[in-house]
Design a protein around this motif. Sequence first.
Motif, PDB file in Angstrom:
ATOM      1  N   VAL A   1       0.867  -1.182   0.000  1.00 29.04           N
ATOM      2  CA  VAL A   1       0.000   0.000   0.000  1.00 29.04           C
ATOM      3  C   VAL A   1       0.900   1.228   0.000  1.00 29.04           C
ATOM      4  O   VAL A   1       1.846   1.315   0.788  1.00 29.04           O
ATOM      5  CB  VAL A   1      -0.928   0.022   1.225  1.00 29.04           C
ATOM      6  CG1 VAL A   1      -1.739   1.303   1.256  1.00 29.04           C
ATOM      7  CG2 VAL A   1      -1.841  -1.206   1.219  1.00 29.04           C
ATOM      8  N   GLN A   2       0.601   2.165  -0.878  1.00 20.22           N
ATOM      9  CA  GLN A   2       1.334   3.422  -0.903  1.00 20.22           C
ATOM     10  C   GLN A   2       0.440   4.536  -0.391  1.00 20.22           C
ATOM     11  O   GLN A   2      -0.743   4.606  -0.748  1.00 20.22           O
ATOM     12  CB  GLN A   2       1.814   3.749  -2.328  1.00 20.22           C
ATOM     13  CG  GLN A   2       2.857   2.780  -2.878  1.00 20.22           C
ATOM     14  CD  GLN A   2       2.233   1.485  -3.383  1.00 20.22           C
ATOM     15  OE1 GLN A   2       1.198   1.497  -4.047  1.00 20.22           O
ATOM     16  NE2 GLN A   2       2.872   0.366  -3.072  1.00 20.22           N
TER      17      GLN A   2
ATOM     18  N   SER B   1      -2.596  -2.259  -3.072  1.00 20.37           N
ATOM     19  CA  SER B   1      -3.497  -3.326  -2.628  1.00 20.37           C
ATOM     20  C   SER B   1      -4.330  -2.867  -1.440  1.00 20.37           C
ATOM     21  O   SER B   1      -4.117  -3.302  -0.300  1.00 20.37           O
ATOM     22  CB  SER B   1      -2.689  -4.573  -2.271  1.00 20.37           C
ATOM     23  OG  SER B   1      -1.898  -4.986  -3.363  1.00 20.37           O
ATOM     24  N   ILE B   2      -5.300  -1.997  -1.703  1.00 18.09           N
ATOM     25  CA  ILE B   2      -6.029  -1.364  -0.602  1.00 18.09           C
ATOM     26  C   ILE B   2      -7.322  -2.069  -0.254  1.00 18.09           C
ATOM     27  O   ILE B   2      -7.984  -1.691   0.717  1.00 18.09           O
ATOM     28  CB  ILE B   2      -6.327   0.111  -0.932  1.00 18.09           C
ATOM     29  CG1 ILE B   2      -7.204   0.199  -2.180  1.00 18.09           C
ATOM     30  CG2 ILE B   2      -5.038   0.894  -1.091  1.00 18.09           C
ATOM     31  CD1 ILE B   2      -7.653   1.605  -2.483  1.00 18.09           C
ATOM     32  N   SER B   3      -7.675  -3.103  -0.989  1.00 16.93           N
ATOM     33  CA  SER B   3      -8.969  -3.740  -0.757  1.00 16.93           C
ATOM     34  C   SER B   3      -9.058  -4.381   0.618  1.00 16.93           C
ATOM     35  O   SER B   3     -10.135  -4.486   1.195  1.00 16.93           O
ATOM     36  CB  SER B   3      -9.234  -4.787  -1.835  1.00 16.93           C
ATOM     37  OG  SER B   3      -8.229  -5.797  -1.797  1.00 16.93           O
ATOM     38  N   SER B   4      -7.929  -4.803   1.180  1.00 18.22           N
ATOM     39  CA  SER B   4      -7.955  -5.477   2.479  1.00 18.22           C
ATOM     40  C   SER B   4      -7.461  -4.582   3.611  1.00 18.22           C
ATOM     41  O   SER B   4      -7.150  -5.068   4.702  1.00 18.22           O
ATOM     42  CB  SER B   4      -7.106  -6.750   2.429  1.00 18.22           C
ATOM     43  OG  SER B   4      -5.781  -6.447   2.059  1.00 18.22           O
ATOM     44  N   VAL B   5      -7.382  -3.290   3.336  1.00 16.55           N
ATOM     45  CA  VAL B   5      -6.979  -2.362   4.403  1.00 16.55           C
ATOM     46  C   VAL B   5      -8.074  -2.290   5.452  1.00 16.55           C
ATOM     47  O   VAL B   5      -9.256  -2.135   5.134  1.00 16.55           O
ATOM     48  CB  VAL B   5      -6.679  -0.967   3.825  1.00 16.55           C
ATOM     49  CG1 VAL B   5      -6.569   0.063   4.939  1.00 16.55           C
ATOM     50  CG2 VAL B   5      -5.396  -0.999   3.011  1.00 16.55           C
ATOM     51  N   GLY B   6      -7.699  -2.398   6.713  1.00 16.26           N
ATOM     52  CA  GLY B   6      -8.635  -2.278   7.807  1.00 16.26           C
ATOM     53  C   GLY B   6      -8.768  -0.836   8.209  1.00 16.26           C
ATOM     54  O   GLY B   6      -9.386  -0.034   7.542  1.00 16.26           O
ATOM     55  N   SER B   7      -8.128  -0.472   9.296  1.00 18.56           N
ATOM     56  CA  SER B   7      -8.225   0.905   9.754  1.00 18.56           C
ATOM     57  C   SER B   7      -7.191   1.783   9.059  1.00 18.56           C
ATOM     58  O   SER B   7      -6.146   1.319   8.614  1.00 18.56           O
ATOM     59  CB  SER B   7      -8.018   0.986  11.255  1.00 18.56           C
ATOM     60  OG  SER B   7      -6.689   0.624  11.592  1.00 18.56           O
TER      61      SER B   7
END
Length: 115
Positions: free
Chosen positions: A2-3, A27-33
Amino acid sequence: QVQLVESGGGLVQPGGSLRLSCAASGSISSVGSMNWYRQAPGKQRDFVASISRYGTTGYADSVTGRFTISKDNSKNTMYLQMNNLKPEDTAVYYCNAVQVSINYWGRGTQVTVSS
């Protein structure tokens, strides 16, 4: 991966406002908080505010009532609206994203509150 890229910092007088932005890519689809931290010269990096993937927010006591965190999922961007700024808010502000157990950080944006 993630950038994160922060923007919106600058010099503002006490009582003024600024809005910080954090643009996320990768790859931001699985970013939580997603979170904002800040670090003043000679001090540790401190938590400022957080927003979960469901929109739940949290704030440090020192900024509650003055700062507002938000995000625009369509733009993959998080914001920090800062009002009634005080000299003690002077710091480098960092964007943070948590993906599973991995922390990603931006390079930071300087906020200086001074008359």
